[in-house]
Motif scaffolding. Structure first.
Motif, PDB file in Angstrom:
ATOM      1  N   HIS A 326       0.862  -1.174   0.000  1.00  0.00           N
ATOM      2  CA  HIS A 326       0.000   0.000   0.000  1.00  0.00           C
ATOM      3  C   HIS A 326       0.899   1.224   0.000  1.00  0.00           C
ATOM      4  O   HIS A 326       2.106   1.135   0.253  1.00  0.00           O
ATOM      5  N   ASN A 327       0.301   2.365  -0.288  1.00  0.00           N
ATOM      6  CA  ASN A 327       1.067   3.599  -0.306  1.00  0.00           C
ATOM      7  C   ASN A 327       0.148   4.726   0.136  1.00  0.00           C
ATOM      8  O   ASN A 327      -0.901   4.965  -0.478  1.00  0.00           O
ATOM      9  N   THR A 329      -0.513   7.759  -0.266  1.00  0.00           N
ATOM     10  CA  THR A 329      -0.355   8.931  -1.120  1.00  0.00           C
ATOM     11  C   THR A 329      -1.300  10.051  -0.739  1.00  0.00           C
ATOM     12  O   THR A 329      -1.085  11.205  -1.097  1.00  0.00           O
ATOM     13  N   ALA A 385      -4.909   6.075   1.143  1.00  0.00           N
ATOM     14  CA  ALA A 385      -3.906   5.260   0.467  1.00  0.00           C
ATOM     15  C   ALA A 385      -4.511   4.504  -0.698  1.00  0.00           C
ATOM     16  O   ALA A 385      -5.729   4.422  -0.847  1.00  0.00           O
ATOM     17  N   VAL A 487       0.295   1.856 -10.479  1.00  0.00           N
ATOM     18  CA  VAL A 487       0.902   0.882  -9.578  1.00  0.00           C
ATOM     19  C   VAL A 487       1.395  -0.271 -10.448  1.00  0.00           C
ATOM     20  O   VAL A 487       0.593  -0.982 -11.058  1.00  0.00           O
TER      21      VAL A 487
END
Length: 621
Positions: A326-327, A329, A385, A487
């Motif tokens: 996950h990120n 952002t 995220a 991604v």
């Protein structure tokens, strides 16, 4: 309501002090010793938790967290401790994480062990927002349920069976709101078998109030300069919950709901047999390449917004613990028109969120964050995220270790109760698995097995957008749909309803994208994925113990909490478009219900997602 943090202040002697209540946070004779003498010894600890499955403490006034940390330390150092320690505490004016670190550094300068525990608590410290916050500590063996807000509102929302109460608000003369009959009645409601209490005060109103609520109290030798303290116990007998001798559960469904429930139960020592009709996990809605993980807001802060907020904040901590793909952002929720722009601005101003949670930003700032031109201002969720659901499912399965047995490529045609066990049966009546507890997590197919669940299927199409063919944002952007960053070279835009023609749904997704971005003539080849999402008519999940349909009566319509329950039968389902957000906290709730632990959410939220809420006249025989 917004939460007001406590101010970091000290007396001339260096004792933490509250100007709001004109009182100190702990005895001048030492906060750590006070916690041990008054609250632990006053409740017969550590002896009373020994050789128990779990021990639950409920506290009024978390303050600096001294009582919690001292209790946690004593529990860790006791070789005969209970398997699990639960601590539920309410606090109206919590300290910020930064101030708590300062306080703990001063208090535990000479205690490396307590300093280490305080460091773990600080690392999990939640955003200061109204409601329940569930913190899983010490590898899941210690759980803190922190209730932020007015005790008169929060404690009636707690579902727990308390073994001990720590009454540690500011002095009754300084803070009478924490020492009144309404709260004492809540202690009686929450009391489990043999529940005890302790407090530093012997004020007459407190003694009389506790006695009237059903407690026997006595004065004992006090701590330091206080000559006396109170200790007591609840005098009415309460039945002891029957502990299962076989902690084995069947979970039907291998998507994000089922594997989340499995992981939370495995962390508590359960064996899980998970049955999935597909050949592997996450082959349906949970198999999308990437999805959005973000909260929602409403002008009235309704039940859904509150439940999403609690799930989002818990999910942030779970994602960190699981360490999956996950990120964070961040995400933008673009306003659809002028009216929604004004509504978002008004909500942001009225609800007073911490900026880490949400804030309103204008079009130029939104475009700068996204890294491409957007056509509206937005609500910005900095901690939101993107997540890759298949990798999250895999990480949760791995976390279960050898406690998880997968049975894939097998459809459960029927479930039935036989003696103390539930049976999952295949098409020819053969037993797939047998266990005392069974959980339905198989999306809309659960309605085939238990029609009263009324979970439908919402078929959607998610478009896959190669990074080189269209300019993509740096963070998740939402409007009528959602658009993720690239991604692994691929972004997702979704999701539009689909009947048969994927090209129509793909075009609809591109239309949603064009409404968000100041780009024209967006066109990519048809590529993507169709999936069926389980949905409910009120767009809330379905979590909890199922009702005994044969015992349904007219008085139960609209009052699911009155229903007799079906032993060992539960559901976690109906996640719809918010599976990534719902899954962690809903699985924690389900495990808490099965294990007779304090619930991680408020009782009104749990009632709003009760599996039996849709039962009506058609259930009457």
């Amino acid at each position: 309501m917004p939460i007001t943090p406590a101010r970091l202040e000290f007396t001339p002697e260096g004792i933490p002090f509250s100007a709001a209540f004109d009182d100190i946070y702990h005895s001048k004779d030492g906060g750590l010793d006070q916690a041990q003498h008054v609250f632990m010894a006053g409740n017969g600890l550590p002896e009373r938790w020994r050789n128990r499955r779990r021990f639950t403490v409920v506290e009024t006034g978390f303050g600096l967290g001294l009582n919690f940390l001292v209790t946690w330390q004593a529990w860790r150092n006791d070789p005969e401790r209970s398997e699990f320690l639960h601590f539920a505490s309410v606090e109206l004016f919590p300290f910020s994480a930064d101030d708590l670190r300062v306080l703990h550094a001063r208090l535990f300068a000479d205690s490396p062990e307590l300093a280490a525990l305080a460091g773990e608590l600080n690392a999990h410290w939640p955003l200061l927002m109204d409601g329940f916050h569930r913190l899983n500590l010490d590898s899941g063996k210690v759980t803190l349920t922190l209730m932020l807000g007015d005790a008169l509102e929060q404690l009636p929302q707690l579902q727990a069976s308390a073994d001990a109460f720590y009454l540690d608000g500011f002095a009754p003369a300084k803070n009478p709101q924490l020492w009144q009959a309404h709260l004492f009645k809540q202690f009686a409601r929450l009391s489990g078998p043999g529940a005890t209490l302790a407090t530093y005060t012997v004020a007459g109103d407190v003694r009389r109030g506790l006695i009237a609520a059903g407690f026997l109290v006595e004065k004992r030798e006090g701590f330091g300069r206080k000559r006396q303290m109170l200790s007591g116990h609840f005098r009415s007998p309460r039945p002891t919950p029957v502990e299962p001798t076989d902690r084995h559960v069947i979970v039907i469904g291998g998507g994000i709901a089922g594997i989340s429930a499995a992981e939370r139960l495995c962390s508590r020592g359960w064996r899980v047999t998970l049955i999935e009709s597909e050949t592997d996990l996450a082959r349906k809605a949970s198999g999308n390449h990437v999805g959005a993980f973000r909260p929602v807001v409403s002008a009235d802060d309704n039940l859904q917004a509150r439940l999403v907020r609690a799930s989002f904040l818990y999910g942030l901590r779970r994602l960190k613990a699981i360490g999956t793909a996950h990120n964070m952002t961040g995400a933008l929720q673009l306003a659809r028109d002028t009216e929604e722009t004004e509504r978002f601005r008004r909500i942001a101003a009225q609800q007073g969120w911490q900026h880490d949670y949400a804030r309103w930003i204008e079009q130029d700032e939104a475009s700068a964050l996204a890294g491409l031109p957007l056509n509206a201002g937005a609500l910005h969720f900095p901690l939101a995220a993107w997540i890759q659901p298949p990798l999250l499912v895999k990480a949760l399965a791995n976390a279960c270790g050898n406690a998880l047995t997968l049975v894939t490529g097998t459809r459960t045609e029927r479930i039935q109760r036989q003696g103390e066990n539930w049976l999952a049966l295949d098409a020819v009546g053969q037993i797939i698995a047998s266990a005392p507890v069974l959980i339905l997590a198989n999306a809309a197919d659960a309605t085939r097995l238990r029609p009263e669940l009324k979970i439908g299927a919402d078929e959607r199409y998610v478009s896959h957008l190669p990074a080189g063919e269209v300019t993509l944002p740096k963070l998740v952007v939402c409007r009528k749909g959602y658009l993720t960053p690239s991604v692994g070279g691929l972004a997702c835009m979704g999701s539009s309803p689909i009947d048969a023609d994927e090209s129509i749904a793909h075009a609809a997704n591109l239309g949603l994208m064009q409404e968000m971005l100041e780009q024209q003539n967006i066109s990519t080849p048809v590529a993507g994925r169709r999936c069926k999402r389980p949905r409910t008519i009120d767009r809330m999940p379905v979590v909890g113990q199922l009702a005994d349909v044969t015992a349904f009566q007219p008085k139960h319509i609209g009052s699911p909490h009155l229903l007799k329950r079906e032993a060992g039968l539960y559901a976690i389902n109906g996640f719809g478009a918010r599976g990534l957000v719902w899954s962690g906290l809903m699985a924690e709730l389900l495990a808490a219900q099965i294990e007779h632990e304090p619930w991680p959410i408020e009782r009104d939220l749990a009632r709003a997602i009760d599996p039996s809420r849709f039962m009506g006249p058609d259930q009457l025989s």
